[in-house]
Design a protein around this motif. Structure first.
Motif, mmCIF file in Angstrom:
data_model
loop_
_atom_site.group_PDB
_atom_site.id
_atom_site.type_symbol
_atom_site.label_atom_id
_atom_site.label_comp_id
_atom_site.label_asym_id
_atom_site.label_seq_id
_atom_site.Cartn_x
_atom_site.Cartn_y
_atom_site.Cartn_z
ATOM 1 N N PHE A 75 0.701 -0.985 0.570
ATOM 2 C CA PHE A 75 0.088 0.334 -0.209
ATOM 3 C C PHE A 75 0.936 0.920 -0.008
ATOM 4 O O PHE A 75 0.446 2.186 -1.006
ATOM 5 N N LEU A 76 2.092 1.239 0.844
ATOM 6 C CA LEU A 76 2.865 2.727 0.626
ATOM 7 C C LEU A 76 3.816 2.419 -0.407
ATOM 8 O O LEU A 76 4.991 3.560 -0.364
ATOM 9 N N GLN A 77 4.379 1.825 -0.544
ATOM 10 C CA GLN A 77 5.711 1.726 -1.282
ATOM 11 C C GLN A 77 5.587 0.956 -2.820
ATOM 12 O O GLN A 77 6.102 0.743 -3.738
ATOM 13 N N SER A 78 3.873 0.473 -2.964
ATOM 14 C CA SER A 78 3.283 0.309 -4.431
ATOM 15 C C SER A 78 2.464 1.084 -5.088
ATOM 16 O O SER A 78 2.004 1.253 -4.413
ATOM 17 N N GLN A 79 2.468 1.172 -6.350
ATOM 18 C CA GLN A 79 0.780 1.838 -6.989
ATOM 19 C C GLN A 79 0.373 1.190 -7.536
ATOM 20 O O GLN A 79 -0.574 0.920 -8.217
ATOM 21 N N LEU A 80 0.397 -0.502 -7.519
ATOM 22 C CA LEU A 80 -1.265 -1.886 -6.847
ATOM 23 C C LEU A 80 -2.236 -1.499 -6.301
ATOM 24 O O LEU A 80 -2.611 -0.404 -5.802
ATOM 25 N N SER A 81 -2.972 -1.586 -7.969
ATOM 26 C CA SER A 81 -4.497 -1.419 -7.367
ATOM 27 C C SER A 81 -4.625 -2.511 -5.807
ATOM 28 O O SER A 81 -4.110 -3.194 -5.514
ATOM 29 N N ILE A 82 -5.680 -2.288 -5.643
ATOM 30 C CA ILE A 82 -6.311 -3.049 -3.903
ATOM 31 C C ILE A 82 -6.441 -4.532 -4.807
ATOM 32 O O ILE A 82 -6.271 -5.559 -4.505
ATOM 33 N N PRO A 83 -7.212 -4.666 -6.104
ATOM 34 C CA PRO A 83 -7.037 -6.280 -6.615
ATOM 35 C C PRO A 83 -5.831 -6.766 -6.284
ATOM 36 O O PRO A 83 -5.142 -8.245 -6.043
ATOM 37 N N GLU A 84 -4.537 -6.450 -6.864
ATOM 38 C CA GLU A 84 -2.808 -6.632 -7.117
ATOM 39 C C GLU A 84 -2.359 -6.693 -5.951
ATOM 40 O O GLU A 84 -1.996 -7.637 -6.046
ATOM 41 N N ILE A 85 -3.083 -5.927 -5.117
ATOM 42 C CA ILE A 85 -2.029 -6.184 -3.820
ATOM 43 C C ILE A 85 -3.008 -7.797 -3.586
ATOM 44 O O ILE A 85 -1.269 -8.220 -2.747
ATOM 45 N N GLU A 86 -3.770 -7.520 -3.371
ATOM 46 C CA GLU A 86 -4.548 -8.593 -3.088
ATOM 47 C C GLU A 86 -3.410 -10.548 -3.524
ATOM 48 O O GLU A 86 -3.589 -10.690 -3.207
ATOM 49 N N ALA A 87 -3.946 -10.355 -5.237
ATOM 50 C CA ALA A 87 -3.191 -11.380 -5.258
ATOM 51 C C ALA A 87 -1.655 -11.773 -5.381
ATOM 52 O O ALA A 87 -1.825 -12.625 -4.621
ATOM 53 N N CYS A 88 -1.026 -10.469 -4.774
ATOM 54 C CA CYS A 88 0.248 -10.231 -4.579
ATOM 55 C C CYS A 88 1.091 -10.797 -3.692
ATOM 56 O O CYS A 88 1.546 -11.936 -2.786
ATOM 57 N N VAL A 89 -0.033 -10.548 -2.406
ATOM 58 C CA VAL A 89 -0.575 -10.971 -0.976
ATOM 59 C C VAL A 89 -0.272 -12.300 -0.990
ATOM 60 O O VAL A 89 0.329 -13.668 -0.275
ATOM 61 N N GLN A 90 -1.090 -13.270 -1.678
ATOM 62 C CA GLN A 90 -2.177 -14.350 -2.309
ATOM 63 C C GLN A 90 -0.967 -15.366 -3.306
ATOM 64 O O GLN A 90 -1.353 -16.784 -3.107
ATOM 65 N N GLY A 91 -0.029 -14.641 -3.906
ATOM 66 C CA GLY A 91 0.780 -15.800 -4.302
ATOM 67 C C GLY A 91 0.483 -16.016 -5.657
ATOM 68 O O GLY A 91 0.605 -16.531 -6.486
ATOM 69 N N ARG A 92 -0.885 -15.138 -6.189
ATOM 70 C CA ARG A 92 -1.532 -15.161 -7.154
ATOM 71 C C ARG A 92 -0.836 -14.131 -8.682
ATOM 72 O O ARG A 92 -1.877 -14.241 -9.806
ATOM 73 N N SER A 93 0.049 -13.619 -8.786
ATOM 74 C CA SER A 93 1.464 -13.017 -9.393
ATOM 75 C C SER A 93 2.364 -13.223 -9.541
ATOM 76 O O SER A 93 2.675 -14.474 -8.505
ATOM 77 N N PRO A 94 3.024 -12.827 -10.403
ATOM 78 C CA PRO A 94 4.116 -13.613 -10.776
ATOM 79 C C PRO A 94 5.135 -12.862 -9.843
ATOM 80 O O PRO A 94 6.136 -13.540 -10.239
ATOM 81 N N MET A 95 5.131 -11.542 -9.012
ATOM 82 C CA MET A 95 6.097 -11.054 -8.774
ATOM 83 C C MET A 95 5.399 -11.137 -7.069
ATOM 84 O O MET A 95 4.682 -11.780 -6.403
#
Length: 240
Positions: free
Chosen positions: A133-153
């Motif tokens: 939230f503080l150090q990227s401009q990812l949207s809310i769905p993208e943040i959730e996907a990243c934390v849950q391991g559903r993102s390539p990064m």
């Protein structure tokens, strides 16, 4: 050989220990801007500037923009993951006609107070969603996907990618008053002045050329002023 302990050695040890333990986290919420101004879905977002030497953060300097709705989401996620640890409150929601400069400034102060309290809590500081939230401009769905391991990064990759793109290394603006961005106000003023100058020039052109031509040439009075503005009046039958 044994070294004797002295008060000087003790004070030096404490100074080194304090230097290693001292961490600085500076966060500022500022520069509110109206997005989609004039439309039904306009909203205000805020710049979040963060600078730190804490090892808990992947990037030591970052700058993002977030709106109030995203702060509400963040607090819900922090409360869900923190369990019994209390999460600071957010400033109240706005009413329908409360987007005044005074209200925006009061909300800005409340959002900064919220983040300052959150960053002082070790439990809340360990939440990966807070860092994205503080150090990227990812949207809310993208943040959730990243934390849950559903993102390539991974979380660290997303933060470093944003930082290396030069978006996260924006220098802090030294604003004298954290009200609506003066740059946007200047742009709107320039557009308004340009439009007014164009209108004035059109009026002067009509008064200088079209109106005298219409008044002092009676044979042109068969046409209307609108036809004069569109072009010359076609000749009447029999006058060719």
């Amino acid at each position: 050989m044994h070294l004797r302990w002295s008060p000087l050695m003790g004070s030096s040890y404490r100074m080194l220990e304090n230097q290693e333990q001292e961490e600085l986290i500076t966060v500022r919420v500022q520069d509110p801007r109206v997005q989609n101004e004039g439309s039904w879905n306009s909203y205000v977002d805020y710049k979040i500037f963060l600078h730190t030497n804490s090892k808990a953060f992947t990037a030591k300097t970052s700058c993002v923009r977030r709106r109030y709705r995203e702060f509400v989401w963040l607090r819900k996620q922090l409360q869900r993951n923190a369990g019994l640890v209390p999460v600071p409150e957010l400033p109240g929601k706005s009413t329908f006609f409360s987007n005044s400069d005074e209200f925006i400034e009061k909300r800005r102060q409340g959002l900064q107070h919220f983040l300052e309290k959150v960053l002082q809590n070790v439990v809340l500081l360990s939440d990966s969603q807070l860092h994205l939230f503080l150090q990227s401009q990812l949207s809310i769905p993208e943040i959730e996907a990243c934390v849950q391991g559903r993102s390539p990064m991974t979380v660290a990759d997303a933060i470093l990618h944003y930082a290396m793109s030069n978006c996260g290394w924006v220098q802090e603006e030294n604003m004298s008053s954290p009200q609506l961005a003066m740059g946007d106000q200047r742009k709107r003023m320039k557009r308004r002045i340009s439009w007014q100058c164009g209108l004035l020039w059109s009026i002067l052109w009509l008064l200088t050329w079209k109106v005298p031509l219409f008044l002092f040439q009676p044979h042109l009075q068969t046409g209307t002023l609108c036809s004069l503005m569109k072009g010359p009046v076609p000749p009447s039958p029999g006058r060719e």
